[in-house]
Motif scaffolding. Sequence first.
Motif, PDB file in Angstrom:
ATOM      1  N   VAL A 254       1.129  -1.309   0.126  1.00  0.00           N
ATOM      2  CA  VAL A 254      -0.110  -0.160   0.285  1.00  0.00           C
ATOM      3  C   VAL A 254       0.979   0.944   0.141  1.00  0.00           C
ATOM      4  O   VAL A 254       1.607   1.896   0.638  1.00  0.00           O
ATOM      5  N   ARG A 255       0.693   2.279  -1.104  1.00  0.00           N
ATOM      6  CA  ARG A 255       1.593   3.108  -0.794  1.00  0.00           C
ATOM      7  C   ARG A 255       1.019   4.124  -0.159  1.00  0.00           C
ATOM      8  O   ARG A 255      -0.211   4.922  -0.833  1.00  0.00           O
ATOM      9  N   GLN A 256       1.572   4.657   1.192  1.00  0.00           N
ATOM     10  CA  GLN A 256       0.826   5.742   1.784  1.00  0.00           C
ATOM     11  C   GLN A 256       0.813   7.561   1.380  1.00  0.00           C
ATOM     12  O   GLN A 256       2.462   7.839   0.865  1.00  0.00           O
ATOM     13  N   THR A 257      -0.191   8.107   0.643  1.00  0.00           N
ATOM     14  CA  THR A 257       0.639   9.272  -0.063  1.00  0.00           C
ATOM     15  C   THR A 257      -0.301  10.599   0.347  1.00  0.00           C
ATOM     16  O   THR A 257      -1.335  10.515   0.946  1.00  0.00           O
ATOM     17  N   VAL A 258       0.087  11.859   0.611  1.00  0.00           N
ATOM     18  CA  VAL A 258      -0.943  12.711   0.605  1.00  0.00           C
ATOM     19  C   VAL A 258      -2.392  13.353  -0.366  1.00  0.00           C
ATOM     20  O   VAL A 258      -3.289  13.268   0.540  1.00  0.00           O
TER      21      VAL A 258
END
Length: 399
Positions: free
Chosen positions: A352-356
């Motif tokens: 899972v890529r956590q991005t703003v």
Amino acid sequence: QLKVYKDFTSITVGGAQEEHTGGTANLAATGLSATPTASPAPTYGASAAAVPPASERPTASERQPRGDEAAEAQGDALAPEAVVSAITGSMEAVVQGLVGSPPLAPPIDTATLYTYHLSDLALDACTALASLPLDGELATMLQQVPRWISQCAHNEAVVLEMSQQIFKKLFDVFSMPQVPIPDTISVMHGLIEVYMAVLEKLRERAKDLLGNYLITWLDEIPGLSRYNVDIVAGFVRYNLIPISGVDRLLSQWMESRPRDPAFGGGGAINAPAMDFVVATLQLSVLRQRAISGADVPECMEVLTKEVGKYNACQNSQASTSPYTPQESGVLESASLLIEEIQALVVPPNGTVRQTVNSMLADRLAEAAGYQEDAAADAKDPGLSREIILDIFEEWYIMY
């Protein structure tokens, strides 16, 4: 496309004071420049006191009409210069607000305190920025960027010029004075997250072009300046560069000839490049969980091959070793990294890529759901009463 690329992507790096520590090249002074530029680059390094107070800065609602006013002046289509000016102005306002008043760091989850050693400054900054008001400067700017670009007839030229500006700003961040404020996020990592979020919005309009540009610009940076873990790991987490391209680029750096003598001697391995790759994979795979080891097969192959040669040399008990102490330390770290990646259990739903942007999108969807529920309740007040009675009845039965 070739003509645009030729005219706009002349990038040079020079005069950099390079310091290689722990796999990250810290840029004390970077001469990165992109030509031509549509507007003069902003001056960085000002102290927090030099930033205008929030009361004197225009609010997000006051800046929103910039793109619309430009559209009225140019007709239905925006000129590339107007789009670049609107995005740059909004982005700089967000940056000034972040430097002048950094948001609070997210609280520590005491339920998972045993994993606190995996806390990451970049993810903390990402979470804090995504928790800012949905009608604030950052969220408003990120929602406007795609709309401004869609109103421009020359999308690729705008994306290319803005990407060059942000690419330079990312390296400029490391030359800014860092004055940590207790209980707040790292301003440096906060700025990186803002720039990465804008690049992600630009990528939505440029598809794979942005990834190709970023790979080319990274590969053109000479010496140790290219080895910046925070920036490359950010590109990976925000999916700005195809992971296959990152894998190929990093493996080529490790196998590049001639060997870089920065760690002393001619070098049995390209120690700076390998040290950088090890640090990047530790961050992207083990801590941020943005990718898995299977996503970088070429890097894993090079690391495994070099570690195998090192172990064979150690087992031979030869009187002299071709590896310097620094190279031996890098290879030991690489061996440990391989073991940890092989033992890592990938969640069933994958990485899972956590991005703003992804966090803000979740909050916007949740807010829209609340509004729909409120509208339904206003039409049928009895429905809310029935739901509340059902909840109390379940509690009564349970307890």
